[in-house]
Design an enzyme around this catalytic site. Structure first.
Site, PDB file in Angstrom:
ATOM      1  N   ALA A 166     -14.281   9.586   5.348  1.00 16.78           N
ATOM      2  CA  ALA A 166     -13.843  10.831   4.701  1.00 16.78           C
ATOM      3  C   ALA A 166     -14.106  10.792   3.198  1.00 16.78           C
ATOM      4  CB  ALA A 166     -12.363  11.064   4.977  1.00 16.78           C
TER       5      ALA A 166
ATOM      6  N   ASP B 122       0.837  -1.198   0.000  1.00 26.26           N
ATOM      7  CA  ASP B 122       0.000   0.000   0.000  1.00 26.26           C
ATOM      8  C   ASP B 122       0.876   1.252   0.000  1.00 26.26           C
ATOM      9  OD1 ASP B 122      -2.090  -1.764   0.263  1.00 26.26           O
ATOM     10  OD2 ASP B 122      -2.708  -1.113   2.256  1.00 26.26           O
TER      11      ASP B 122
ATOM     12  N   ARG C  38      -1.011  -1.049  -8.632  1.00 29.10           N
ATOM     13  CA  ARG C  38      -2.419  -0.823  -8.293  1.00 29.10           C
ATOM     14  C   ARG C  38      -2.614   0.693  -8.327  1.00 29.10           C
ATOM     15  NH1 ARG C  38      -3.613  -1.415  -2.221  1.00 29.10           N
ATOM     16  NH2 ARG C  38      -3.621  -3.670  -2.594  1.00 29.10           N
TER      17      ARG C  38
ATOM     18  N   THR D 136     -10.719   1.360  -7.978  1.00 27.37           N
ATOM     19  CA  THR D 136     -11.626   2.498  -7.829  1.00 27.37           C
ATOM     20  C   THR D 136     -13.059   1.995  -7.728  1.00 27.37           C
ATOM     21  OG1 THR D 136     -12.373   4.570  -8.847  1.00 27.37           O
ATOM     22  CG2 THR D 136     -11.843   2.786 -10.363  1.00 27.37           C
TER      23      THR D 136
ATOM     24  N   LYS E 280      -6.948   6.548  -6.289  1.00 27.72           N
ATOM     25  CA  LYS E 280      -6.934   8.022  -6.340  1.00 27.72           C
ATOM     26  C   LYS E 280      -6.069   8.601  -5.225  1.00 27.72           C
ATOM     27  CE  LYS E 280     -11.395   8.753  -8.551  1.00 27.72           C
ATOM     28  NZ  LYS E 280     -12.681   9.464  -8.502  1.00 27.72           N
TER      29      LYS E 280
ATOM     30  N   ALA F 223      -5.857   8.479  -0.552  1.00 36.17           N
ATOM     31  CA  ALA F 223      -6.806   8.573   0.562  1.00 36.17           C
ATOM     32  C   ALA F 223      -6.391   9.543   1.673  1.00 36.17           C
ATOM     33  CB  ALA F 223      -6.994   7.182   1.171  1.00 36.17           C
TER      34      ALA F 223
ATOM     35  N   GLN G  36      -0.793   6.626  -6.369  1.00 38.94           N
ATOM     36  CA  GLN G  36      -1.957   7.470  -6.063  1.00 38.94           C
ATOM     37  C   GLN G  36      -2.091   8.556  -7.140  1.00 38.94           C
ATOM     38  OE1 GLN G  36       0.181   8.230  -2.562  1.00 38.94           O
ATOM     39  NE2 GLN G  36      -1.318   7.344  -1.160  1.00 38.94           N
TER      40      GLN G  36
ATOM     41  N   ARG H 134     -10.888   6.880   7.187  1.00 42.10           N
ATOM     42  CA  ARG H 134     -10.620   7.281   5.796  1.00 42.10           C
ATOM     43  C   ARG H 134     -11.793   6.913   4.890  1.00 42.10           C
ATOM     44  NH1 ARG H 134      -5.313   5.630   7.159  1.00 42.10           N
ATOM     45  NH2 ARG H 134      -5.554   3.620   6.131  1.00 42.10           N
TER      46      ARG H 134
HETATM   47  P1  FDA Z   1     -14.261   8.552  -5.388  1.00 42.53           P
HETATM   48  O1  FDA Z   1     -13.793   8.853  -4.010  1.00 42.53           O
HETATM   49  O2  FDA Z   1     -14.359   9.684  -6.353  1.00 42.53           O
HETATM   50  O3  FDA Z   1     -15.645   7.813  -5.272  1.00 42.53           O
HETATM   51  C1  FDA Z   1     -16.391   7.418  -6.405  1.00 42.53           C
HETATM   52  C2  FDA Z   1     -17.687   6.766  -5.949  1.00 42.53           C
HETATM   53  O4  FDA Z   1     -17.374   5.546  -5.275  1.00 42.53           O
HETATM   54  C3  FDA Z   1     -18.470   7.576  -4.920  1.00 42.53           C
HETATM   55  O5  FDA Z   1     -19.340   8.478  -5.550  1.00 42.53           O
HETATM   56  C4  FDA Z   1     -19.212   6.477  -4.174  1.00 42.53           C
HETATM   57  O6  FDA Z   1     -20.306   6.018  -4.921  1.00 42.53           O
HETATM   58  C5  FDA Z   1     -18.200   5.363  -4.135  1.00 42.53           C
HETATM   59  N1  FDA Z   1     -17.356   5.432  -2.929  1.00 42.53           N
HETATM   60  C6  FDA Z   1     -16.049   5.792  -2.839  1.00 42.53           C
HETATM   61  N2  FDA Z   1     -15.587   5.679  -1.590  1.00 42.53           N
HETATM   62  C7  FDA Z   1     -16.639   5.255  -0.853  1.00 42.53           C
HETATM   63  C8  FDA Z   1     -16.796   4.946   0.515  1.00 42.53           C
HETATM   64  N3  FDA Z   1     -15.803   5.058   1.378  1.00 42.53           N
HETATM   65  N4  FDA Z   1     -18.020   4.529   0.923  1.00 42.53           N
HETATM   66  C9  FDA Z   1     -19.052   4.389   0.058  1.00 42.53           C
HETATM   67  N5  FDA Z   1     -18.949   4.653  -1.252  1.00 42.53           N
HETATM   68  C10 FDA Z   1     -17.769   5.087  -1.706  1.00 42.53           C
HETATM   69  N6  FDA Z   1      -5.478   4.734  -1.022  1.00 42.53           N
HETATM   70  C11 FDA Z   1      -4.200   5.049  -0.702  1.00 42.53           C
HETATM   71  O7  FDA Z   1      -3.888   6.222  -0.476  1.00 42.53           O
HETATM   72  N7  FDA Z   1      -3.252   4.065  -0.618  1.00 42.53           N
HETATM   73  C12 FDA Z   1      -3.541   2.758  -0.883  1.00 42.53           C
HETATM   74  O8  FDA Z   1      -2.649   1.900  -0.805  1.00 42.53           O
HETATM   75  C13 FDA Z   1      -4.879   2.426  -1.243  1.00 42.53           C
HETATM   76  N8  FDA Z   1      -5.238   1.145  -1.529  1.00 42.53           N
HETATM   77  C14 FDA Z   1      -6.494   0.889  -2.049  1.00 42.53           C
HETATM   78  C15 FDA Z   1      -6.827  -0.389  -2.482  1.00 42.53           C
HETATM   79  C16 FDA Z   1      -8.036  -0.621  -3.119  1.00 42.53           C
HETATM   80  C17 FDA Z   1      -8.354  -1.994  -3.603  1.00 42.53           C
HETATM   81  C18 FDA Z   1      -8.957   0.460  -3.301  1.00 42.53           C
HETATM   82  C19 FDA Z   1     -10.254   0.257  -4.013  1.00 42.53           C
HETATM   83  C20 FDA Z   1      -8.658   1.702  -2.810  1.00 42.53           C
HETATM   84  C21 FDA Z   1      -7.447   1.941  -2.176  1.00 42.53           C
HETATM   85  N9  FDA Z   1      -7.134   3.196  -1.671  1.00 42.53           N
HETATM   86  C22 FDA Z   1      -5.830   3.464  -1.304  1.00 42.53           C
HETATM   87  C23 FDA Z   1      -8.205   4.211  -1.474  1.00 42.53           C
HETATM   88  C24 FDA Z   1      -8.314   5.157  -2.653  1.00 42.53           C
HETATM   89  O9  FDA Z   1      -7.171   5.969  -2.727  1.00 42.53           O
HETATM   90  C25 FDA Z   1      -9.555   6.054  -2.541  1.00 42.53           C
HETATM   91  O10 FDA Z   1      -9.478   6.819  -1.365  1.00 42.53           O
HETATM   92  C26 FDA Z   1     -10.875   5.289  -2.544  1.00 42.53           C
HETATM   93  O11 FDA Z   1     -10.820   4.193  -3.394  1.00 42.53           O
HETATM   94  C27 FDA Z   1     -12.020   6.211  -3.018  1.00 42.53           C
HETATM   95  O12 FDA Z   1     -11.773   6.641  -4.317  1.00 42.53           O
HETATM   96  P2  FDA Z   1     -12.619   6.160  -5.593  1.00 42.53           P
HETATM   97  O13 FDA Z   1     -11.662   5.812  -6.667  1.00 42.53           O
HETATM   98  O14 FDA Z   1     -13.541   5.092  -5.206  1.00 42.53           O
HETATM   99  O15 FDA Z   1     -13.344   7.471  -6.105  1.00 42.53           O
END
Ligand code: FDA
Length: 308
Positions: free
Chosen positions: A292, A135, A185, A227, A188, A190, A164, A289
């Site tokens: 958030a 990660d 991987r 994502t 976006k 976090a 990221q 997170r």
């Molecule tokens: P975005 O935040 O724009 O959300 C798009 C849509 O997805 C939202 O409108 C909603 O519908 C849904 N959604 C997103 N988050 C949600 C939540 N918490 N609850 C409910 N619905 C939600 N980050 C990092 O900094 N280091 C890392 O190593 C990782 N590792 C990682 C592994 C995997 C498998 C995933 C999927 C994600 C991560 N992340 C991460 C987290 C990532 O950086 C990010 O914060 C989240 O995936 C949310 O971003 P989205 O791409 O989903 O888009």
């Protein structure tokens, strides 16, 4: 504003200790966390496997404060890896380097301690035929993390790096990792990062995500598109179609408990999906997170908490 407050709270040690020892915490966390014990994690992985969904195991924890704690994490993960690999369902493990000693305050040797703890884990993953996904945490850790990823890849091969899309530097990092054939991987991002290092607007992060997904799918080694954003998923699928990329050359990844509708649809359409499934007692920063990312979760959870 609410996002920034929740991210600040995610790093508050006093609230963390209070929340993690609360007897009612499970009511809040069960949507995002498999449970406290490895048996609960195994049960989730087996269920997912029955639904043609892969898993990556996260033993919750980050920011350990001593060499002993870091060694304990390593030993716990070694045991978990053994259990999980024996299931034979293609699960990987995901680790955070600050859980293995990176950045221990006051210890200049932290990167070496971390590398020494991660090495036997990656060696064991190779022996068991699986891999370790590393990660990415706050921006100050990116360089040492990528260094450790590169050295583990050179020794064992079976590691995946996280990039990221919110970081300004990520395009160069993707280029380098693609060149070295290290799987990525892409997520976006976090954490709360300043304007000097990260895009601040969602539209800018999304634009960068689409650009990086294209680079990864076109020239990367078995990339993972992580994502829950349908627009990002659709952009990846467009690239896949345009470039004629077979569905077994990449995978989608999502977090356990988020956008189950989209998860089911991708699997039904024949794409590979891996869920990031956390378990353990140290759930507070991970959970905060998730709030958030979507403050609407706060109301959803409060309603459910009182309904039970
Ligand atoms: P975005 O935040 O724009 O959300 C798009 C849509 O997805 C939202 O409108 C909603 O519908 C849904 N959604 C997103 N988050 C949600 C939540 N918490 N609850 C409910 N619905 C939600 N980050 C990092 O900094 N280091 C890392 O190593 C990782 N590792 C990682 C592994 C995997 C498998 C995933 C999927 C994600 C991560 N992340 C991460 C987290 C990532 O950086 C990010 O914060 C989240 O995936 C949310 O971003 P989205 O791409 O989903 O888009």
């Amino acid at each position: 504003m609410l996002r920034a407050t929740l991210l600040r709270l995610s790093e508050n040690g006093t609230i963390r200790r209070w929340m993690e020892t609360s007897p009612t915490a499970d009511r809040l966390t069960s949507r995002f966390v498999a449970g406290h014990a490895v048996e609960q994690e195994i049960a989730v992985i087996e269920r997912l496997s029955g639904e043609r969904t892969l898993a990556t195991v996260d033993y919750l924890g980050e920011g350990v404060k001593s060499i002993e704690e870091a060694a304990k994490t390593r030993d716990a993960y070694l045991a978990i890896l053994d259990r999980v690999a024996r299931l034979g369902v293609g699960a990987t493990i995901s680790i955070k380097l600050t859980q293995f000693g990176l950045g221990m305050s006051g210890l200049g040797i932290s990167k070496d301690v971390c590398r020494d703890n991660v090495d036997p884990l990656v060696a064991k993953a190779k022996e068991l035929g699986t891999s370790v996904e590393i990660d990415m945490e706050q921006s100050g850790y990116v360089d040492p993390t990528l260094e450790i990823v590169a050295s583990m890849h050179a020794r064992y091969g079976c590691v995946r790096s996280v990039i990221q899309a919110y970081l300004l530097r990520s395009e160069k990092d993707v280029e380098r990792l693609n060149g070295d054939r290290i799987p990525i991987r892409l997520c976006k991002g976090a954490y709360k990062e300043p304007a000097g290092v990260a895009f601040q607007k969602k539209s800018e992060v999304d634009r960068n995500y689409v650009r990086l997904v294209d680079m990864m799918l076109a020239g990367g080694a078995y990339p993972a598109v992580a994502t829950h954003d349908e627009k990002m998923v659709n952009a990846a699928l467009r690239t896949v179609k345009d470039r004629g990329i077979a569905p077994d050359r990449f995978e989608f990844q999502m977090l356990y408990g988020i956008r189950r509708d989209l998860q089911r649809r991708l699997v039904a359409d024949g794409y590979r999906l891996r869920l990031y499934v956390p378990f353990g007692d140290a759930w507070y920063p991970y959970f905060m997170r998730r709030l958030a990312e979507r403050p609407a979760n706060l109301m959803f959870l409060v309603r459910n908490f009182f309904r039970r």
